[in-house]
Design an enzyme around this catalytic site. Structure first.
Site, mmCIF file in Angstrom:
data_model
loop_
_atom_site.group_PDB
_atom_site.id
_atom_site.type_symbol
_atom_site.label_atom_id
_atom_site.label_comp_id
_atom_site.label_asym_id
_atom_site.label_seq_id
_atom_site.Cartn_x
_atom_site.Cartn_y
_atom_site.Cartn_z
ATOM 1 N N LYS C 75 1.079 -1.349 0.058
ATOM 2 C CA LYS C 75 -0.035 -0.118 -0.021
ATOM 3 C C LYS C 75 1.053 1.274 -0.004
ATOM 4 O O LYS C 75 1.963 1.310 0.710
ATOM 5 C CB LYS C 75 -0.928 -0.120 1.151
ATOM 6 C CG LYS C 75 -1.960 1.009 1.266
ATOM 7 C CD LYS C 75 -2.847 0.966 2.547
ATOM 8 C CE LYS C 75 -3.869 2.185 2.585
ATOM 9 N NZ LYS C 75 -4.710 2.051 3.704
ATOM 10 N N SER C 150 -9.871 2.448 2.917
ATOM 11 C CA SER C 150 -8.860 3.129 2.232
ATOM 12 C C SER C 150 -7.855 2.175 1.254
ATOM 13 O O SER C 150 -7.251 2.698 0.353
ATOM 14 C CB SER C 150 -7.760 4.145 2.823
ATOM 15 O OG SER C 150 -7.135 3.365 3.982
ATOM 16 N N SER C 174 -10.176 0.105 7.117
ATOM 17 C CA SER C 174 -9.604 0.294 5.601
ATOM 18 C C SER C 174 -8.855 -1.117 5.266
ATOM 19 O O SER C 174 -8.557 -1.045 4.072
ATOM 20 C CB SER C 174 -8.519 1.415 5.743
ATOM 21 O OG SER C 174 -9.087 2.361 5.873
#
Lengths: 478, 95, 483
Positions: C75, C150, C174
């Site tokens: 990420k 997210s 997330s």
């Protein structure tokens, strides 16, 4: 006119703690490095970095707390103080707000021989900011973050000082203490020790405080006195001419000897303190405290009392000799190494030695006359090899050379004459030459005795024991 | 609960956050909506409850006072917008 | 080969069926082919091939770990030295991180191959991946819908087989929410289990990194590498890391499952509810007993979260000031202008909204009413969890109220978007671990089952998820067009 007003002063002292690494990172705290070469990822506030607390900073804060007999918080909490400034990389300073590590304590100061107890509200740990350099970079400001993250202990006093003189005495005492404890080098030129002063005035007798102004970043004892005096004058003049003091931050300009408003920081700051989620509560438990207590040096107050009790020193000498740990150590070593009385040792250290050091602008640790050499000299006084007066002469020689007292006494032939026959001959000669004075003495004018002593000593170039001379003179003049 | 346009501007200034004049109203509306949500918190009596700052009931670990970081200034400043003589440059700071 | 799990790939790499370089090339090719999903912000092709070569050498020596040679992706919230780390923001579009996050170091030393950096909501603020400066990510199950957020790029990439596995971070859901919406397995570990050093902070007391994988076994393998004490993170917990794969096969006979009644009330899509009901029935068949539990303070999790997270983020994001790194506005007139415009131009709308909210909640006069109140509620919520988890082994419930919603559907209604985090947020406030496991489909879109455990019970969660995956095949489904 001024006598109708009363001054109220509180000080916030920032002492940089003498740790090797920063409070929340492993970067060096050494002073004077090339710009930004001691600002690591954590100090620069790079995205993703996290703080880890330096144990030594905590230990030093606790040592200070113990020295001012303060409450040490079992749990203290770091908070973020939010504001934007280019020398503050994260946009917040990690400090302590609601739960500081050191709580209420106190410190006694002496002003003109009068002792006064000043309350210490709190002392908390925080990180120092970097430095803004305003030299000309095409009209821009340069930022050096080497200092960012240096541990600071902010020591906050109660508003209990009522004159600039008291404020200076307090600041000096704290300065002396943090150096004594070895937690701060106290170097004011390098900014290791600096202070903000909160100053207000009020009509004499009034209970409520007047509006205060905060004078920022004063870095010398001289300036703190001048800045406060100036600010007090300014406030009184302002009020007396019908104006009002506004609560604001002012900067002392030592060149102009005036304080001026810091416009850029004037806007009401809302620091939005909240507990730093990257740090957990700091635990100072009984074990940790006991550990620190065991390593704690004898504190100035206790040492002073001990010096008075075990060496029979007077207040003045005891105070001077306990003003720094090194001076006290020097004195005690001299007492141990010489055969001389502690009192004479104390007089020599606080007298001739300190005077010479001050004149040469030297610290006790840099003294050209080591404790061994001074002890050697004092031993020769106590065993009557030389008189105190000759000793002063020897001391001066020692200051200039590396010779021992014995070497100098020998080389210069300063040894006291102990041959009573030689002394007697001189006394007889002096009596024969001064018959008038002999008559006066015998008719009851005791004062004249001093004259005879002086004459004999002069004749003997000081090399006779004054005690012996006295005794023999008294006998002869009977 | 609603947040006024001027309160939004005050917060934006505190946070040094530029927001377009034309967006201020929509921020005020969104934030007011959030505040409405938050006023639900008042439904719960929290007297005597200890505020919780961390999920773990732990205390701060302490680091030994050792210099562990060697700083590579060049590497750090390669990503800086403006540097000179090893310094980060910003518009003039007036004290 | 890209359809294999980590465990299967590890076997193939050892048997010589294909090399890490072959595998890496195959993934790099797929990433190009499915570029339109917008899962990657940066593809590190060159470095990936280098690591793959090194991994092949290491595999040959027999000193490899399970992750050696496995193509995975990070990420874009984890700092990667020498590689752009954008956090999904214009603010960091030019930010080449000068250091590695601890998690990245750990994957590097395990010999994993990093394919690139994955798209995400800007600074991890969002539940749809639409707040990214780099544009929305598409859900491979239905490219008109969001992948969640997210960690939307991570979830979509794993679901579309554009990486064997990926890291995610979870502040209010997330990891779990995008995992649920993309039909993959996601684990948010106990707060403090995985180091946060080098993971760009959103809300420090809630953020936690974790694995996003195709199944529970892979999650166990990834977590094995990610978890552990880090002396650079004060909130990292110094507890030994168990062998997460060791207990995967344990029987669930006698397992006590609690269903929080607050999770199954109004607001939960009935189709989703029915899917979860079926999943829980599977657990009954596996020998578990199911009881109802209650978490009375849960309803206040959203308001408490939307005070605490913005408050922390308002300070965490102050370092983005245009001075030492990141975006700086053109020709600042003065210092205030530098700050205001750099931040105004560098941050997107959702980030600004949260900074403003946090600034307000912390400002003088409101601190007690909002921040302190929220922290007190946080305590009550965490006590609810402690109490419930003393009565049952784990709790189960939905991850999201409904399946993936359409791109653009909720972005203009932030409050509605916040409310969809209802089932995930409380877990972060309490700090306990939780997983999202694929549990079926509703109208062709994946539904996730949330399993919530006690502090440091990741091994148990993985065991429970793994056992379910032995008797179901939801986790092996591949979105159409990505087979």
């Amino acid at each position: 006119m001024r006598s109708q007003w009363e001054t109220v002063i509180g000080l916030e002292i920032h002492a940089q703690l003498a740790t090797k690494s920063k409070i929340f990172s492993g970067a060096s705290t050494a002073y004077g490095a090339e710009p930004n070469t001691q600002a690591c990822a954590v100090d620069l506030g790079l995205p993703g970095v996290l703080p880890v607390l330096n144990e030594e900073a905590v230990r030093m804060a606790v040592i200070f707390g113990m020295a001012v007999e303060a409450h040490i918080a079992p749990y203290s909490v770091f908070a973020r103080k939010n504001y934007f400034y280019p020398d503050l990389p994260k946009g917040y300073q990690i400090s302590q707000m609601e739960l500081p590590i050191v709580g209420i304590g106190h410190l006694d100061i002496d002003v003109d021989g009068v002792s006064k107890r000043i309350g210490i509200t709190r002392a908390h740990l925080e990180e120092d900011a970097g430095k803004s350099l305003h030299e000309n970079f095409h009209g821009l400001t340069g930022i050096d973050l080497n200092r960012a993250g240096t541990p600071l202990l902010e020591i906050v006093s109660e508003p209990e000082m009522s004159s600039a003189k008291e404020a200076v005495a307090y600041m000096r005492k704290i300065h002396e203490l943090v150096r004594y404890l070895g937690i701060c080098d106290g170097n004011m030129q390098e900014g290791s020790f600096r202070c903000d002063a909160n100053v207000s005035v009020r009509p004499k007798g009034q209970k409520a405080f007047g509006t205060r102004a905060e004078i920022k970043n004063i870095n010398s004892f001289k300036f703190v006195e001048k800045a406060i005096n100036h600010e007090v004058e300014r406030q009184i003049e302002l009020i007396e001419s019908g104006g009002k003091v506004v609560q604001e931050t002012r900067l002392y300009d030592s060149d102009k000897d005036e304080t001026r408003s810091m416009r850029s920081k004037e806007e009401a700051n809302d620091y939005r303190y909240f507990p730093d989620p990257d740090l957990l509560p700091v635990l100072v438990d009984e074990d940790f405290k006991a550990q620190i207590k065991a390593q704690l040096p004898e504190l100035p107050q206790a040492k002073k009392q001990r010096f008075k009790d075990s060496y029979a020193l007077d207040e003045e000498n005891a105070t001077i000799l306990t003003s720094s740990r090194q001076l006290g150590d020097y004195f005690e070593t001299v007492v141990k190494e010489s055969a001389c009385s502690a009192k004479i040792c104390a007089n020599w250290v606080t007298g001739d030695l300190l005077a010479a050091l001050n004149k040469a602008n030297l610290e006790i640790t840099d003294s050209p006359v080591s404790h061994e050499r001074l002890a050697g000299l004092l031993t020769r006084i106590s065993d009557d090899t030389i008189s105190g007066k000759i000793a002063k002469q020897v001391f001066e020689e020692m200051w200039q050379s590396t010779a021992t007292a014995d070497q100098i006494i020998e080389a210069k032939g300063l040894k006291q004459i102990t041959d009573t026959g030689a002394i007697e001959a001189i006394i007889d000669k002096i009596i024969a030459d001064n018959l008038d004075q002999v008559e006066q003495y015998r008719s009851g004018k005791d004062k004249v005795f001093g004259f005879f002593v002086g004459q004999v000593m002069k004749e003997m170039q000081g090399k006779a024991s004054p005690g012996e001379v006295n005794k023999m003179l008294k006998e002869k003049l009977k | 609960m609603s947040l006024t346009v001027s309160e939004v501007k005050d917060c934006a200034h505190l946070a040094r956050l530029g927001i377009e004049e034309r967006d201020v109203g929509s921020y005020a509306k969104d934030l007011s909506g959030m505040l409405d949500l938050m006023t639900q918190m008042n439904d719960l009596d929290t007297d005597g409850v200890e505020p919780m700052a961390h999920p773990m009931d732990q205390v701060q670990r302490l680091r030994a006072d050792v210099v562990t970081e060697q700083v590579d200034r060049e590497k750090f400043q390669a990503i800086a917008p403006q540097v000179e003589a090893g310094l980060y440059l910003v518009p003039k700071v007036i004290e | 080969m890209y359809n294999k799990t980590i465990a299967e790939l590890a076997k193939s790499l050892r048997s010589g069926e294909f090399s890490s370089v072959d595998l890496t090339l195959a993934f790099l090719d797929r990433i190009k082919q499915h570029h339109s999903l917008n899962t990657y912000i940066t593809v590190t092709e060159e470095q990936a091939l280098q690591s793959a070569k090194a991994a092949d050498l290491r595999l040959a020596t027999g000193k490899a770990e399970l992750l050696t040679g496995i193509p995975m992706a990070q990420k874009d919230i984890f700092c990667t030295e020498g590689i752009k780390t954008s956090c999904g923001s214009k603010m960091l579009d030019n930010f080449i991180a000068p250091y590695n996050a601890t998690v990245v170091d750990k994957f590097n030393s395990a010999g994993a191959v990093m394919l690139g950096k994955l798209n995400m909501d800007e600074f991890a603020m969002g539940s749809s991946n639409e707040t990214s400066y780099y544009g929305a990510v598409k859900n491979p199950w239905d490219t008109n819908t969001v992948p969640g957020g997210s960690s939307g790029g991570s979830a979509a990439a794993v679901a579309a087989r554009l990486a064997a596995c990926a890291t995610g971070t979870d502040t209010g859901g997330s990891i779990r929410q995008p995992a649920a919406l993309c039909g993959i397995t996601g684990l948010k570990p106990t707060y403090g289990r995985v180091s946060r050093y080098g993971m760009i902070a959103y809300a420090s007391s809630l953020d936690q990194g974790g694995p996003m994988t195709r199944n529970a076994e892979d999650a166990a393998i990834m977590l094995q590498t990610m978890a552990g004490f880090d002396n650079k993170d004060s909130t990292s917990v110094d507890l030994p890391v168990p062998d997460y794969r060791a207990g995967l096969s344990n029987s669930l006979e006698g397992l006590k499952i609690g269903l929080p009644k607050e999770f199954f009330g109004e607001g939960l899509n009935s189709d989703v509810a029915a899917t979860l009901e079926a999943a829980i029935n599977e657990y009954r068949k596996l020998g578990a007993t199911v009881t109802e539990v209650s978490m009375p303070s849960l309803k206040l999790a959203i308001p408490a979260y939307y005070v605490i997270a913005p408050a922390e983020c308002s300070a965490n994001l102050s370092r983005f000031d245009g001075v030492r790194f990141g975006y700086r506005c053109e020709n600042p007139a003065d210092l205030t202008d530098l700050y205001t415009r750099s931040r105004g131009e560098g941050f997107g709308k959702e980030v600004k909204r949260r900074i403003l909210m946090g600034t307000y909640a912390l400002s003088a006069g409101y601190y007690d009413a909002y921040y302190i109140k929220a922290q007190k509620i946080r305590r009550l919520i965490s006590e609810d969890f402690k109490k419930a988890l003393s009565e049952v082994d784990v709790m189960m419930g939905p991850v999201t109220p409904s399946t993936a919603f359409g791109i653009g559907e909720k972005i203009d209604n932030p409050i509605e978007m916040y409310l969809s985090d209802i089932y995930t947020i409380a877990i972060n406030l309490a700090g306990v671990p939780a997983m999202s496991v694929p549990a079926g489909f509703s109208e062709g879109k994946p539904v996730g089952l949330q399993i919530i455990g006690n502090y440091f019970a990741e091994d148990k969660l993985l065991n429970i998820a793994h056992q379910y995956q032995q008797v179901t095949d939801w986790h092996t489904q591949i979105p159409k067009g990505f087979e």
